[in-house]
Every structure is written in C-alpha cells, then in structure tokens.
Motif scaffolding. Structure first.
Motif, PDB file in Angstrom:
ATOM      1  N   GLU A   3       0.806  -1.224   0.000  1.00  0.00           N
ATOM      2  CA  GLU A   3       0.000   0.000   0.000  1.00  0.00           C
ATOM      3  C   GLU A   3       0.835   1.268   0.000  1.00  0.00           C
ATOM      4  OE1 GLU A   3      -1.896   3.488   1.294  1.00  0.00           O
ATOM      5  OE2 GLU A   3      -0.485   2.381   2.555  1.00  0.00           O
TER       6      GLU A   3
ATOM      7  N   ASP B  79      -1.430   2.207  -6.542  1.00  0.00           N
ATOM      8  CA  ASP B  79      -2.855   2.445  -6.779  1.00  0.00           C
ATOM      9  C   ASP B  79      -3.121   3.882  -7.207  1.00  0.00           C
ATOM     10  OD1 ASP B  79      -2.033   3.069  -4.078  1.00  0.00           O
ATOM     11  OD2 ASP B  79      -4.136   3.463  -3.616  1.00  0.00           O
TER      12      ASP B  79
ATOM     13  N   GLU C 276      -0.427  -6.750  -2.912  1.00  0.00           N
ATOM     14  CA  GLU C 276      -1.443  -5.884  -3.508  1.00  0.00           C
ATOM     15  C   GLU C 276      -1.730  -6.220  -4.973  1.00  0.00           C
ATOM     16  OE1 GLU C 276      -2.797  -2.353  -2.151  1.00  0.00           O
ATOM     17  OE2 GLU C 276      -2.892  -3.961  -0.674  1.00  0.00           O
ATOM     18  N   ARG C 277      -1.068  -7.248  -5.509  1.00  0.00           N
ATOM     19  CA  ARG C 277      -1.163  -7.530  -6.952  1.00  0.00           C
ATOM     20  C   ARG C 277      -2.610  -7.698  -7.426  1.00  0.00           C
ATOM     21  NH1 ARG C 277      -2.206  -8.571 -11.421  1.00  0.00           N
ATOM     22  NH2 ARG C 277      -0.952  -9.604 -13.035  1.00  0.00           N
ATOM     23  N   GLU C 278      -3.362  -8.525  -6.745  1.00  0.00           N
ATOM     24  CA  GLU C 278      -4.745  -8.790  -7.168  1.00  0.00           C
ATOM     25  C   GLU C 278      -5.611  -7.541  -7.027  1.00  0.00           C
ATOM     26  OE1 GLU C 278      -8.438 -11.836  -6.093  1.00  0.00           O
ATOM     27  OE2 GLU C 278      -6.389 -12.320  -5.469  1.00  0.00           O
ATOM     28  N   ARG C 279      -5.440  -6.826  -5.930  1.00  0.00           N
ATOM     29  CA  ARG C 279      -6.252  -5.616  -5.707  1.00  0.00           C
ATOM     30  C   ARG C 279      -5.967  -4.560  -6.764  1.00  0.00           C
ATOM     31  NH1 ARG C 279      -6.516  -0.650  -3.334  1.00  0.00           N
ATOM     32  NH2 ARG C 279      -4.288  -0.568  -2.860  1.00  0.00           N
ATOM     33  N   LEU C 280      -4.699  -4.410  -7.145  1.00  0.00           N
ATOM     34  CA  LEU C 280      -4.346  -3.428  -8.165  1.00  0.00           C
ATOM     35  C   LEU C 280      -4.935  -3.808  -9.524  1.00  0.00           C
ATOM     36  CD1 LEU C 280      -0.615  -2.815  -7.156  1.00  0.00           C
ATOM     37  CD2 LEU C 280      -2.525  -1.224  -6.848  1.00  0.00           C
TER      38      LEU C 280
ATOM     39  N   THR D   3      -7.654  -5.546  -9.986  1.00  0.00           N
ATOM     40  CA  THR D   3      -9.100  -5.281  -9.885  1.00  0.00           C
ATOM     41  C   THR D   3      -9.380  -3.796 -10.038  1.00  0.00           C
ATOM     42  OG1 THR D   3      -9.414  -7.190  -8.433  1.00  0.00           O
ATOM     43  CG2 THR D   3     -11.113  -5.484  -8.382  1.00  0.00           C
ATOM     44  N   GLN D   4      -8.566  -2.971  -9.438  1.00  0.00           N
ATOM     45  CA  GLN D   4      -8.725  -1.524  -9.555  1.00  0.00           C
ATOM     46  C   GLN D   4      -8.631  -1.078 -11.010  1.00  0.00           C
ATOM     47  OE1 GLN D   4      -5.473   0.779  -8.055  1.00  0.00           O
ATOM     48  NE2 GLN D   4      -6.604   2.716  -8.056  1.00  0.00           N
TER      49      GLN D   4
ATOM     50  N   GLN E   9     -11.819  -2.053 -12.818  1.00  0.00           N
ATOM     51  CA  GLN E   9     -12.965  -1.228 -12.438  1.00  0.00           C
ATOM     52  C   GLN E   9     -12.886   0.164 -13.063  1.00  0.00           C
ATOM     53  OE1 GLN E   9     -12.693  -1.461  -8.156  1.00  0.00           O
ATOM     54  NE2 GLN E   9     -14.014  -3.281  -8.035  1.00  0.00           N
TER      55      GLN E   9
END
Length: 394
Positions: free
Chosen positions: A234, A239, A262-266, A268-269, A272
């Motif tokens: 983070e 991000d 954070e790979r998956e969250r980034l 997904t971001q 989106q």
C-alpha cells in the motif's frame, strides 16, 4: 594502515533465496569494500519458520535460507530468531540479539575479532546490535533508512529503545537529513548524527535507447510510458498511479515493476477504472534488468507515503529518465532540481496529473538528467563511513 574489521548486522540483506531483499544495504557495503580499507562479514538473521513448502510464500523462502553462504563474494551468516505473531514487534530486539549471539561468538573464536558492529535499520536491528555490542564489548554504528524512524517511533516502547540505542551508539547515520532530524528532536546529541546519503551505481544504471528498450521488453512502442517500481504494498502508492490514468492523456500507459500482496487488488482496480489495457504488470525483475525499464519510460513515478531515500529515483535518473515523486521525507533531497523531475503537490491522482503536466510541458533532455544523477556518486558516503568507523574503533 590496518584495515577496519566490521560486522554488518541487519535483517535487511540479500540471500541466494531472496536476492533483492535489502539490496541497498549490500550495495553500500560493496562500495565500502571497494575502498580496500575494510574487511567485513555479514550476520543477517532470518525469522525461524518450520516449513519450506511453497504455499507459505516468503516465510518458506526464509526457512530455506542457507545458514551460511557466500553471496556476491561476501561471507553471510543467517542465524534464526523467533518472531511470534502479534507480539513479535515488541520482543524482536531481544530474540534477534539472542538468535545471533552464538554466531557472533563463533566468528570471534574463529579469528574474526571485528572492530565494530555496522547495523542497518534502527528497530529492531539497531536495538539488537546495541545488545550484542554490550555483550561483546564492541562499539557500534546504526544506519536509519526510512520507516525505522519515520513510523516506528510513533509507538512509545520502540521510541524509548531507539533513543537509548542512539545515545549509546558511536554514531547514527541517516540516508537523508529528515531521518536525523527525528533523533535530534528526541534529544540525541547532534555530534553523534551523520547524514550519508545513498549513491547510485553509475555503471549498472546507464541510459539505453528508449525504443530499443521497449522492443526488448515487449512493450507497445507508441505513446508515452510511466513506470512505477517497487513492492506491491500500500505505501508504495501504485494504486495512485493507476487511479491517475483516466485523467491522463489516452496515449499514456503504466508499467508496474514489482510483486507483492497488492497484486490482485491493483489488477481489480485497473479493471474497475476501465484502464486494464493501459496497465502492464511486469512482476518482480532482477536489478540487472531494471535499466531497461527505466530507459523505456518517459518518466518514473513514485507515489509513496513514506520513503527515507528512494533508490529507484536515482536509478531512473542515472538512466536519463526524469521522475515524478511524492514530496516526503528524503525525496526533496533527491529531486532538488527541475532538471531531475517533479515533486507532486499532493499524494493523489490529481497531484500526479499536475506533476505530469508540468514535466511534459517543458523540454527535458535525457543527457541532462543523467548528469544530475552523476552528482550522486558513492565516494562521499564511503569517505564518511571510513572516518566514522576509524573514530569508533579507537
């Protein structure tokens, strides 16, 4: 003159299993050893973990770390220490020191009776080094590198131990002035505080032709490219770079070099926001390859919330690539001239957009950026270390 024998002590040091871990500590040591005036062995403890099964990720890598190895020509010892969950941070200095004690004693018995301990990272490493120094009656020096002083002292118990350690040390080194300001504000004697910034390897990081670099990396060659390099965590702010893409011109793409939680969250971001086609996740890359990523970029972006001295900024500049970075801690000391890049007026997508517009709105020559980076050689830092070490061992 007799060579100075140092014991480098830090959990932040590369190994054959994690070759990029703490590479900035190894780099400074290599430059110091090149002076021919120092002889060093490294004690780089790793947390004990019972399994090497790949499903445990980094913990498994730590478990498979050799007890002793020669890494890039330097003898490195990896004793284990206990780091229990939840309470680990509070007791880590003690478990770290006790875990390393037998290794240090054996080094002395085997003939490496070192002159001083050169510790890196203030908490828990520096505090543990102070204990080892008492047990073996040796002076010690601690180098602060970022989070160890710009975050950890917010907690009362570590802050107390850090202050005690700084007062007992022969000297404290900060990679930027802002870190030494923290110790000064704690009441540590200013004569014990030294700013010795990191340099950059001007032989490893050199400009390469931009189009050739993009072709080598398999990147689309049209349009402009931003590169964000660092662990996918983070505080590195990848991000923010992704969130800025909808506001940036449509020809701007982003390559993210690094790996982490954070790979998956980034990803997904990016999906989106509808910018998946403009984001390239390169994964973790060896340091020897980074010059191609820097050279391929129109700018490096670093949106961190905390940095002591961000080596990626100098590495990019050495490759002729200007930077866009958050205006925090040591970063203004790195990016102190418009020829090097732009500091963001705020850590946000809009802040990145404004800095990008400022940077792209003026003519920036890669040769000029490279010349700026050439002012950050390692010589002054090496000379400063040698002077401090000579004084400490008397």
């Amino acid at each position: 003159m007799t060579r100075i024998r140092t014991l480098l002590f830090s959990t932040l040091y590369p190994s054959s299993v994690r070759p990029s871990h703490g590479i900035f500590v190894e780099t400074r040591l290599r430059e110091l050893l090149a002076s021919g005036e120092v002889e060093t062995q490294v004690v780089a403890p790793v947390p004990w973990f019972p399994s090497t099964a790949p499903r445990f990720g980094d913990w498994a890598k730590m478990a498979s770390t050799p007890r002793v190895e020669t890494h890039n020509g330097i003898a490195v010892h990896h004793p284990r220490y206990f780091l229990p969950p939840k309470v680990g941070m509070n007791i880590a200095p003690w478990t770290l020191a006790w875990g390393a004690r037998a290794t240090v004693a054996k080094l002395i018995r085997d003939g490496f009776d070192f002159d001083l301990i050169d510790a890196h990272y203030y908490y828990p490493d520096g505090v543990a080094a102070a204990m080892l120094a008492r047990w073996f009656n040796k002076p010690f020096v601690v180098t602060a590198r970022g989070t160890d002083l710009n975050l950890i002292p917010q907690h009362a118990w570590p802050r107390r131990l850090i202050k005690q350690t700084a007062e007992a040390a022969a000297g404290s080194i900060g990679v930027c002035g802002a870190l030494m300001d923290v110790l000064r504000d704690m009441g540590v004697d200013n004569s014990r505080l030294h700013v010795l910034r990191n340099g950059v390897d001007l032989q490893r990081f050199v400009p390469e032709d931009r189009q050739a670099a993009r072709a080598k990396l398999g990147l689309q060659q049209e349009g402009r490219l931003l590169v964000s390099v660092g662990h996918l965590i983070e505080r590195k702010g990848h991000d923010i770079a992704i969130a800025a893409l909808p506001f940036l011109p449509s020809d701007v793409r982003l390559a993210i070099v690094g790996d982490g939680v954070e790979r998956e969250r980034l990803a997904t971001q990016a999906q989106q926001l509808g910018v998946t086609h403009r984001v390239h996740f390169a994964g973790s890359r060896p340091q020897t390859e980074l010059k191609w990523w820097y050279s391929a970029a129109d700018a490096l972006t670093l949106c961190s919330s905390r940095e002591g001295w961000a080596n990626v900024l100098l590495e990019a500049m050495a490759c002729g690539t200007p930077v866009i970075a958050t205006n925090i801690w040591g970063t203004p000391e790195v990016v102190s001239d418009p020829s090097a890049g732009e500091l963001m007026h705020e850590r946000s997508p809009v802040g990145l957009l404004r800095a990008f517009e400022q940077l792209m709105g003026r003519e920036t020559h890669r040769a000029t950026v490279r010349r700026y980076a050439e002012g950050f050689s390692w010589q002054a830092t090496t000379s400063g270390q040698l002077a401090l070490f000579r004084k400490a061992r008397v």
